[in-house]
Structure formats: structure tokens, C-alpha cells
Design a protein around this motif. Structure first.
Motif, mmCIF file in Angstrom:
data_model
loop_
_atom_site.group_PDB
_atom_site.id
_atom_site.type_symbol
_atom_site.label_atom_id
_atom_site.label_comp_id
_atom_site.label_asym_id
_atom_site.label_seq_id
_atom_site.Cartn_x
_atom_site.Cartn_y
_atom_site.Cartn_z
ATOM 1 N N ASN A 37 69.094 60.398 32.273
ATOM 2 C CA ASN A 37 68.529 60.434 30.937
ATOM 3 C C ASN A 37 67.156 61.110 30.935
ATOM 4 O O ASN A 37 66.139 60.473 31.110
ATOM 5 C CB ASN A 37 68.421 59.004 30.395
ATOM 6 N N LEU A 40 64.580 60.128 27.794
ATOM 7 C CA LEU A 40 63.794 58.912 27.665
ATOM 8 C C LEU A 40 62.397 59.152 28.239
ATOM 9 O O LEU A 40 62.197 60.044 29.056
ATOM 10 C CB LEU A 40 64.493 57.771 28.416
ATOM 11 N N PRO A 41 61.408 58.364 27.819
ATOM 12 C CA PRO A 41 60.035 58.569 28.312
ATOM 13 C C PRO A 41 59.995 58.543 29.840
ATOM 14 O O PRO A 41 60.596 57.681 30.490
ATOM 15 C CB PRO A 41 59.299 57.377 27.723
ATOM 16 N N LEU A 44 59.333 55.452 32.172
ATOM 17 C CA LEU A 44 60.423 54.462 32.215
ATOM 18 C C LEU A 44 61.477 54.879 33.237
ATOM 19 O O LEU A 44 62.038 54.041 33.938
ATOM 20 C CB LEU A 44 61.064 54.319 30.834
ATOM 21 N N TYR B 109 62.313 50.869 24.510
ATOM 22 C CA TYR B 109 61.821 52.079 25.167
ATOM 23 C C TYR B 109 60.420 52.503 24.719
ATOM 24 O O TYR B 109 59.784 53.301 25.395
ATOM 25 C CB TYR B 109 62.800 53.236 24.932
ATOM 26 N N HIS B 110 59.975 52.035 23.557
ATOM 27 C CA HIS B 110 58.674 52.496 23.049
ATOM 28 C C HIS B 110 57.714 51.348 22.726
ATOM 29 O O HIS B 110 56.555 51.590 22.410
ATOM 30 C CB HIS B 110 58.881 53.353 21.788
ATOM 31 N N SER B 124 56.950 61.207 22.523
ATOM 32 C CA SER B 124 57.015 60.882 23.953
ATOM 33 C C SER B 124 57.814 61.926 24.724
ATOM 34 O O SER B 124 57.589 62.128 25.907
ATOM 35 C CB SER B 124 57.632 59.501 24.155
ATOM 36 N N ASN B 125 58.766 62.571 24.066
ATOM 37 C CA ASN B 125 59.533 63.627 24.719
ATOM 38 C C ASN B 125 59.417 64.907 23.891
ATOM 39 O O ASN B 125 60.067 65.045 22.854
ATOM 40 C CB ASN B 125 61.007 63.208 24.843
ATOM 41 N N PHE B 136 66.709 63.409 21.564
ATOM 42 C CA PHE B 136 67.851 63.067 20.697
ATOM 43 C C PHE B 136 67.574 61.892 19.762
ATOM 44 O O PHE B 136 68.225 61.736 18.735
ATOM 45 C CB PHE B 136 69.072 62.736 21.567
ATOM 46 N N GLU B 137 66.575 61.083 20.126
ATOM 47 C CA GLU B 137 66.284 59.914 19.277
ATOM 48 C C GLU B 137 65.857 60.349 17.875
ATOM 49 O O GLU B 137 66.130 59.665 16.895
ATOM 50 C CB GLU B 137 65.182 59.077 19.924
ATOM 51 N N GLN B 191 74.721 63.074 27.728
ATOM 52 C CA GLN B 191 73.962 63.709 28.822
ATOM 53 C C GLN B 191 73.717 62.768 29.998
ATOM 54 O O GLN B 191 73.430 63.216 31.095
ATOM 55 C CB GLN B 191 72.615 64.230 28.293
ATOM 56 N N PHE B 192 73.771 61.455 29.753
ATOM 57 C CA PHE B 192 73.463 60.567 30.878
ATOM 58 C C PHE B 192 74.490 59.471 31.128
ATOM 59 O O PHE B 192 74.370 58.729 32.093
ATOM 60 C CB PHE B 192 72.061 59.939 30.707
#
Lengths: 49, 348
Positions: A37, A40-41, A44, B109-110, B124-125, B136-137, B191-192
Motif C-alpha cells: 500500500n 497510505l501515509p 504507518l 490512518y490519520h 499526507s500522500n 485513492f482516499e 494495488q495492495f
């Protein structure tokens, strides 16, 4: 639906249908061999690994 | 159908439907989380929050996919009409499930970032130039905002105040929300996630929804009737009509016409319901009134008016029967204009 709404509906799907197909195809083709992933930040991911 | 304000327009049928729906949702969530834990590979360790995040995310996608299939499928088979009638409750529930998914993601996540968690989602990304690393978020946030708009304006109060035309156009935004959701999953989970089931679900869901909408959209413009010499359109032979049901006739211009048989009476009205543009010709006659298959709005056959205390009116059309063939005049009368029905068996 009214004729105008049916027309809008059809035009919208003639655009969205191929767009949906393209994004899925591109996403699958671009998929990393060992999926991780990236989105994701970073901290993390590092923390998790 | 209601003439005064009610926060939720529940009927016994809708209450039963909602109970089944909530039961199904609970079963899915419990089942998904259980299977996630039972099939967890060695070395992976899901937290309950992560499992719930995935469960709510997949459920929101599956529900929205199903919701978008209801309309086209209801045109193909009557079995989907009950879902059409309850589609709004299903839609609002889907938004709430997506909201839970988003809240869990933001918190997990945040929530521990130094900056505002909502701001963190967007900055953040910053890899907007990458496909596999795309943020993607943000696409999910876009889909959620549109779904919020749909849910917030889903009540008939907004339909009445915004007008059916504008309301309908606004609610077509759900298609854009679905495309954003597809992109959100394609550039995110695909993707993951190692399991190919996510690819299969996404590809089949997106293909089915797009194919159904394009096919029914194209079909809705086909089959326009050419008028006879006097301008009237042939509907059908009297023996081809089903009691309490309609034949939908598409003139070369103007709206489609629904020609109903009630006993020995033939009447024609506009095929477009005043409420949300539902296809009246796909409905049936209940208690002597034409009843819209979408939300049960009713109109009298003889004048196209809703029975009191309701005030909706639709256009009526003249009909005639000659030698066992039913004809309709494609020129509409003003909405609510009385129009005498044609009688099967009567001399014309």
C-alpha cells in the motif's frame, strides 16, 4: 423518465462506462507484482513493516 | 405517497423490507469479519478495526452496485419492482455504511497525525502523478460527498421544493459517485490486496452496472412508432392487452404514452410520473388508479389527476378502437384534462 433525462442518462453512461473499464484495466495492469500500500501515509507503512 | 410531511414514509411493507435489509447487513459484517480472521495467513495480523473497515468498504460497494442495477433490472423483470420501491432506504443505508468506513479510515490512518485528520487525508500522500501510488482516499471522499448530497435530499420534501426535473438531474450524480468509487478501489485496494477476489468483484460489478445502463438507455430510444395517415398511433390489438396493465407507446417526438386496459376501458396517459419521472406504463391499476411502480403515486385513468387530497396531474390522450385495433392520438391534452375512455366491444 422524461426524454431529456433519458438522453442525459445515456450520454453519462456512454462516458462513464468506458472510463470505468479503462480505470479498472489500467489499475490491474499497473498492479505491483508484490502488492503493497503505497498510498497510505509513509510512517504507518514503515511502522507496520 | 403522502400529502403531508413525514420524516420517514414507512409502510408495513417498507418496515419489513428494512428489517430484512438490516438483518442482511449484520450477517454480512459478521460473516466478513469471521472469514477474515479464519482465513488470515500466518504473519498477518488484522485488528478488529481494520477488518470492520474492509467489511464496511466492500459492503458499501456491493450495495451501491446492487442499487444501480435495480432500475434497469426492474425494466426486464417484475421481480425487482419491490427493490425499486425501497431503493431510497437502501441508498441512505449505503451512505451510512460508507460513512462508517470513511470514519474508521480517517481515525485509524490519520487520527494520530500532527495535523487535522481531515486535512491529512488530502496532503499526507501527494503522489497525484502516480497510478499505483495515487492518493485513492481522495476519490473515496468525492464519492462520499456526492452520496451525502443524495441522502440529504432523498426526502420528498426536497423533490417537491427543488422540482422533479432538477431533483432527478441532481440525483444522476450517483453515477459519478459510482465511477469515483470504482477508481477509489482500483487505485486503492486493488494495488495492495493479494486476493484476486477484489479484482473479480470490481470488474464484474463495474461491467454489469455499465452494461445494464447502456443497454436499457439505448433500448429506451428505440421502437418509436410511425403515425398513421391521420397522425394517430397503433397501440395493439385488443386481445394483446393485459387487464390492469399498459402498453408503452413511443411517438417520434414528445414523451412516451402509457395505454392502460381496465376491464373493458382503454385510457392513455403520459408515461412520466410527476413525482420522480417514474415509468407509469410499467405500473398497474390499483383501486381503479394507475399506480407508479417507483413510489406508488396514483392517477385516475379518466383525467390523469391524483385522487384527493393529492394534486398531481399528468397529460391524458385520446384513444379509439377500430376493427379490434387500439389507436392513440399522440397530441397530449393539458395535464388533468378529462378524456373519455374507449370501450372494447363498443361500436366506434
Amino acid at each position: 423518465m422524461k426524454r431529456a433525462h433519458r438522453k442525459t442518462h445515456l450520454i453519462l453512461w456512454l462516458i462513464l462506462g468506458p472510463a470505468i473499464f479503462a480505470i479498472i484495466a489500467l489499475a490491474v495492469l499497473q498492479r505491483p507484482a508484490a502488492p503493497i500500500n503505497h498510498a497510505l501515509p509513509g510512517p504507518l507503512i514503515e511502522e507496520a513493516s | 405517497m403522502s400529502h403531508d410531511y413525514k420524516s420517514v414514509q414507512w409502510t408495513p411493507f417498507k418496515k419489513r423490507f428494512d428489517l430484512w435489509m438490516l438483518g442482511g447487513i449484520a450477517m454480512y459484517l459478521v460473516g466478513f469479519i469471521s472469514i477474515t480472521y479464519l482465513t488470515q495467513p500466518d504473519g498477518d495480523s488484522f485488528t478488529p478495526i481494520q477488518a470492520l473497515m474492509r467489511a464496511t468498504g466492500t459492503l458499501a460497494f456491493l450495495l451501491l452496485t446492487f442499487i444501480l442495477c435495480i432500475g434497469p433490472l426492474a425494466r426486464i423483470t417484475d421481480r425487482f419492482k419491490p427493490f425499486l420501491y425501497n431503493r431510497r432506504h437502501l441508498g441512505v443505508t449505503t451512505f451510512l455504511i460508507a460513512l462508517v468506513h470513511a470514519a474508521l479510515v480517517v481515525l485509524w490512518y490519520h487520527g494520530f497525525a500532527d495535523i487535522n485528520p481531515l486535512v491529512s487525508v488530502f496532503i499526507s500522500n501527494p503522489r497525484y502523478d502516480s497510478l499505483s501510488g495515487f492518493p485513492f482516499e481522495v476519490l473515496g471522499v468525492g464519492a462520499l460527498l456526492i452520496m451525502f448530497l443524495m441522502a440529504a435530499t432523498s426526502h420528498d420534501f426536497w423533490n417537491a421544493n427543488l422540482g422533479p426535473g432538477f431533483w432527478k438531474a441532481l440525483h444522476m450524480g450517483v453515477y459519478v459517485a459510482y465511477a469515483l468509487l470504482i477508481a477509489h478501489i482500483a487505485l486503492g485496494a486493488i494495488q495492495f490486496e493479494k486476493s484476486p477476489i477484489y479484482v473479480v468483484l470490481l470488474a464484474s460489478g463495474g461491467t454489469i452496472v455499465a452494461a445494464l445502463h447502456i443497454a436499457t438507455g439505448l433500448a429506451s430510444f428505440g421502437g418509436a412508432k410511425k403515425p398513421e395517415q391521420d397522425g394517430w398511433l397503433i397501440v395493439a390489438r385488443t386481445g394483446e392487452m393485459e387487464d390492469g396493465r399498459a402498453k408503452i407507446i413511443k411517438p417520434q417526438s414528445g414523451e412516451a404514452i402509457a395505454v392502460f386496459l381496465d376491464g373493458d376501458k382503454i385510457s392513455a396517459v403520459s408515461n412520466v410520473c410527476r413525482h420522480q419521472g417514474g415509468p407509469l406504463g410499467e405500473g398497474k391499476i390499483v383501486d381503479g388508479c394507475i399506480t407508479c411502480p417507483w413510489h406508488g403515486f396514483q392517477y385516475r385513468m379518466e383525467d390523469g389527476q391524483s385522487p384527493p387530497p393529492f394534486t398531481e396531474k399528468i397529460a391524458t390522450y385520446a384513444t379509439r378502437i377500430v376493427d379490434g385495433t387500439i389507436y392513440v392520438n399522440p397530441e397530449p391534452n393539458a395535464p388533468g384534462t378529462p378524456q373519455a375512455p374507449s370501450h372494447i366491444g363498443a361500436t366506434t
